[in-house]
Write a protein that holds these residues in place. Sequence first.
Motif, short mmCIF file in Angstrom:
data_model
loop_
_atom_site.label_atom_id
_atom_site.label_comp_id
_atom_site.label_asym_id
_atom_site.label_seq_id
_atom_site.Cartn_x
_atom_site.Cartn_y
_atom_site.Cartn_z
N ALA A 196 15.03 1.90 0.91
CA ALA A 196 13.77 2.43 0.38
C ALA A 196 13.67 3.94 0.54
CB ALA A 196 12.59 1.74 1.06
N THR A 197 14.24 4.47 1.62
CA THR A 197 14.10 5.91 1.89
C THR A 197 15.32 6.72 1.47
OG1 THR A 197 14.98 5.65 4.14
CG2 THR A 197 12.59 5.42 3.86
N GLY A 198 16.44 6.03 1.25
CA GLY A 198 17.67 6.75 0.93
C GLY A 198 18.28 7.44 2.12
N VAL A 222 0.81 -1.22 0.00
CA VAL A 222 0.00 0.00 0.00
C VAL A 222 0.84 1.27 0.00
CG1 VAL A 222 -1.98 -1.09 1.10
CG2 VAL A 222 -0.19 -0.06 2.52
N GLY A 223 2.15 1.14 -0.13
CA GLY A 223 2.99 2.33 -0.26
C GLY A 223 3.51 2.91 1.04
N LYS A 224 3.71 2.06 2.06
CA LYS A 224 4.25 2.59 3.33
C LYS A 224 5.66 3.11 3.15
CE LYS A 224 3.47 -1.07 5.98
NZ LYS A 224 2.70 -1.98 5.09
N THR A 225 6.50 2.38 2.37
CA THR A 225 7.89 2.82 2.22
C THR A 225 7.97 4.13 1.42
OG1 THR A 225 8.10 1.33 0.31
CG2 THR A 225 8.88 0.53 2.44
N ALA A 246 15.57 -5.66 8.05
CA ALA A 246 14.48 -4.70 7.96
C ALA A 246 15.02 -3.28 7.96
CB ALA A 246 13.50 -4.91 9.11
N ALA A 247 16.02 -3.03 8.81
CA ALA A 247 16.64 -1.70 8.84
C ALA A 247 17.35 -1.41 7.51
CB ALA A 247 17.62 -1.61 10.00
#
Length: 630
Positions: free
Chosen positions: A321-323, A285-288, A314-315
């Motif tokens: 994903a966020t850069g 659903v686009g959380k990242t 996960a980290a």
Amino acid sequence: MSTSPDASLGKDLPRGHHVVHFLSERPEFVGVGPATAQRMWDALGEDLYGILSEGKVDRLAEVLPRTQAEIVCAAWRNQKAVTEAVAFFDRHGIDNRSARKAVDLWGDDALAKLRENPYRLLTLCSWTEVDQVAAQLGIRPDDRRRQVGAVEAALYERLDEKHTVTAKEALVRRAQKLLGVTPEEAGHALTAAVEDGAAILCSGGYQPAGAAYAERFIESRIQAALDSTGESRDLIVVLPTRESLSAFFGRFNSRAPHALTIEQERAVAMALSNRFSILTGGAGVGKTTTLRAINEAAGDFGVHVHQIALAGRAAQRMSFATGRPAQTIASWLWKCLKGGSETGAHTLVIVDEASMLDLPTLYRILFHLHEDASLLLVGDVAQLAPIGYGLTLHRLVSSSRIPQIELTRIMRADEATGIPAVSRAVRNGCLPRLPFYASGRAGCSVIACRQDEIVEAIEKVRDDLQGEDIQVVGTTYAGPAGIDAINTYFHRYNAHGHVRLRRFAVGDPVISTKNDYERGLWNGSMGQILAVYEDRLTARLEGEVHEFTVDELTDRIDLAYAISTHRAQGSQWGTIIIPLSPSRLFDRALLYTALTRAERRVVLIGDLLLLERTVRQPPASLAREVALAL
């Protein structure tokens, strides 16, 4: 007996094999291994205690080199509290590894506190062990300390079952069983426990003091954050306005492959405008994407972001994903303890995969978080409950007072594989018709077979998909298709012709099983064995090469051909293989979590009737009884 003048130590001296173990396992006794410790015991016998306690270096030098004898005598004196605890524990038949924990808890007064009330040991030992110690110390069956201890033990049993609150009737029954008394007498014991603060009354029943304190602390911190939201807390921090946020979204959307949805924009505004908030949503659903936008917006508004997650992988995914940098919760807490991760009004801490946060972990995060900092919990409430006790995210989302947004629009590009649709169906308790696996088939498929055929079926799929990114995610450790059996099978296959050390050979995939601060490894870090020698091996874990001695192999790394769903949470692989094995832990939440680890392919292997039953039944792992509420 010992010649030691220390009466308490002389009274409670450990027997030979215990002192040998103690001397050889403690790093303070430099150069003393099992063989040297045994030689000391063989030569000096029970006189060894007095020699060490009185610092008789000359006598000890008859067995050891003098310099080493001086070191050992000095270390024994420095370890006096621990040695006395070892002696006490040994005398009463308790594993002396608990001695160090007792000293960590109560310091030099540990032995005095345990003699005063041996039921304090319930934090370390079982009821049976502690009750035997109490009897040996002369405590009568009707002693108030025993009555209170039984109620505490019953509450700790419930904690082991993951519950933080117990109804009165259930608690009285458990205490009655432990004490061997009537229900009325067990009720009196409960009254005594409440009076002594060992059992805390709450709306749902009774709680152990530690769990009650942790839940009330979390509630008070969240309440304070909610009450102060909107206040200007720092001259550096510019609280976002509707106009400034609109301008940011314009800039972000002009650069992004896809514009943020209204839900995602609302989530960004929520995270930056509230001291405590929650972002939830199912797979895809686009959380990242939302997290990436939150990070960029935070930078524009002068807010420093700490991104943390339970597992190392996960980290790592969060960072990719966020850069932006991300780390494990354990690493962040360690830095907080060392003063290397300060937070304040200019700080936003984002916790990903927050469904896995148990009560102690959320307590520690809030304890170390500055009261003016902001916290955002991100997760999927249909996923697994925490490994530890309590429920946090799953319970907090039920509060109408907490700012929260659930993302619902499917965004993931791999929707075409069919995996997100199957995951959503399972999440809602429905199992769609799944095709049987065929060579190279993408999406979600099944292989029907008996339990004793699952491992061979896994091997065939792995052979078919050689060179692809594959991970077996298991539902149980035991049984013919359990995680242990799968790891043993593929290790033996891989180890043919290779040098082996314990359970490991070159090429074996491995996983770190504990937090290792010195190496910078965390529980869940994964990698591969590179080289094996007679007394050590080297492995690459999360991109870094590490060396492990033979003594470190038992409790620091394990094989990872198959890993548990709990360890897999927060990570993703191209292909996930799920062996369908019966287990008390195998429920809809576990299956859903395993399914959502896959990017291109899921293969479910085993009993398809078990699969159907599991999907239909509500997840037992989310039915914990807790008192956390706002």
